[in-house]
Motif scaffolding. Structure first.
Motif, PDB file in Angstrom:
ATOM      1  N   LYS A  92     -21.565  -0.922  -8.938  1.00  0.00           N
ATOM      2  CA  LYS A  92     -20.389  -0.826  -9.803  1.00  0.00           C
ATOM      3  C   LYS A  92     -19.917   0.456 -10.571  1.00  0.00           C
ATOM      4  CE  LYS A  92     -21.604  -5.763 -10.964  1.00  0.00           C
ATOM      5  NZ  LYS A  92     -22.059  -6.888 -11.938  1.00  0.00           N
ATOM      6  N   TYR A  93     -20.327   1.535  -9.828  1.00  0.00           N
ATOM      7  CA  TYR A  93     -20.374   2.749 -10.522  1.00  0.00           C
ATOM      8  C   TYR A  93     -19.250   3.668  -9.359  1.00  0.00           C
ATOM      9  CZ  TYR A  93     -20.701   7.531 -12.099  1.00  0.00           C
ATOM     10  OH  TYR A  93     -20.425   8.790 -12.804  1.00  0.00           O
ATOM     11  N   SER A  94     -18.015   3.977 -10.027  1.00  0.00           N
ATOM     12  CA  SER A  94     -16.987   4.298  -9.282  1.00  0.00           C
ATOM     13  C   SER A  94     -16.453   5.640  -9.644  1.00  0.00           C
ATOM     14  CB  SER A  94     -15.701   3.543  -9.408  1.00  0.00           C
ATOM     15  OG  SER A  94     -15.554   3.210 -10.682  1.00  0.00           O
TER      16      SER A  94
END
Length: 199
Positions: A92-94
């Motif tokens: 969930k890290y972008s």
């Protein structure tokens, strides 16, 4: 001193873990070759890190791969020693443009892992990195022996934790951590969007 403690010490601790593996009589010749190659890779990374510290630039691994991949690569070195299991979740890290913020978060992860390996006798570490439209969140947990936080800080110990708190504060972030005897440790870092968009 803080840069050396946060960036170089975890790499050297990992090299020591691999050196300890070589000393075990059960280590086969084939495994020894692989371990020696890994030690060589980590030594080269340590040399590069020392050079980066000396000229105060963002670690090259962050420039090449970004924070999520940099964390996963570092943790893979630790996992290969079989001394502790690290589970990493970065799905969930972008983000990829927040260089100063990512550098400090990467340093913090390495320092937390280094502390766990050196002091906690933990078997497992779980690490989650994610972001939304408002903030970056780093969640870190180990299942070690734990410690009395207030006693540790008042006694002059906990240099690594203090370094993390101060660095996160310098980018407008907050930290929260919990620990107690035989209950492991939880460490949470939050950096608000308004800051990391400008870093």
């Amino acid at each position: 001193a803080a840069e050396l403690h946060d960036n170089l010490s975890p790499l050297l601790s990992t090299i020591k873990l691999y050196a300890d593996l070589l000393q075990k009589s059960s280590c086969s010749k084939e495994n020894s070759v692989e371990i020696i190659q890994t030690i060589n890779d980590l030594a080269n990374l340590s040399i590069a890190t020392a050079k980066e510290i000396s000229i105060n630039i963002t670690p090259s691994i962050l420039e090449d791969f970004g924070l999520a991949d940099a964390i996963k690569e570092f943790c893979s070195y630790i996992n290969n020693t079989k001394s502790i299991k690290i589970t990493v979740n970065t799905q969930k890290y972008s983000l990829s443009k927040s260089k100063i913020t990512e550098s400090i978060l990467y340093q913090s992860v390495k320092e937390l892992i280094n502390n766990t390996i050196k002091h906690s006798n933990a078997k497992n570490i779980s690490l989650e990195l994610k972001n939304d439209n408002e903030q970056i969140i780093l969640y870190y947990k180990d299942d070690g022996i734990g410690f009395d936080i207030e006693d540790k800080l008042l006694s002059g110990g906990g240099l690594g934790l203090k370094n993390i708190v101060n660095k996160v504060r310098s980018i407008g972030g907050t930290t929260d951590f919990y620990s107690s005897t035989n209950q492991g440790m939880v460490f949470i870092i939050i950096v608000k969007q308004w800051y990391y968009e400008h870093c």
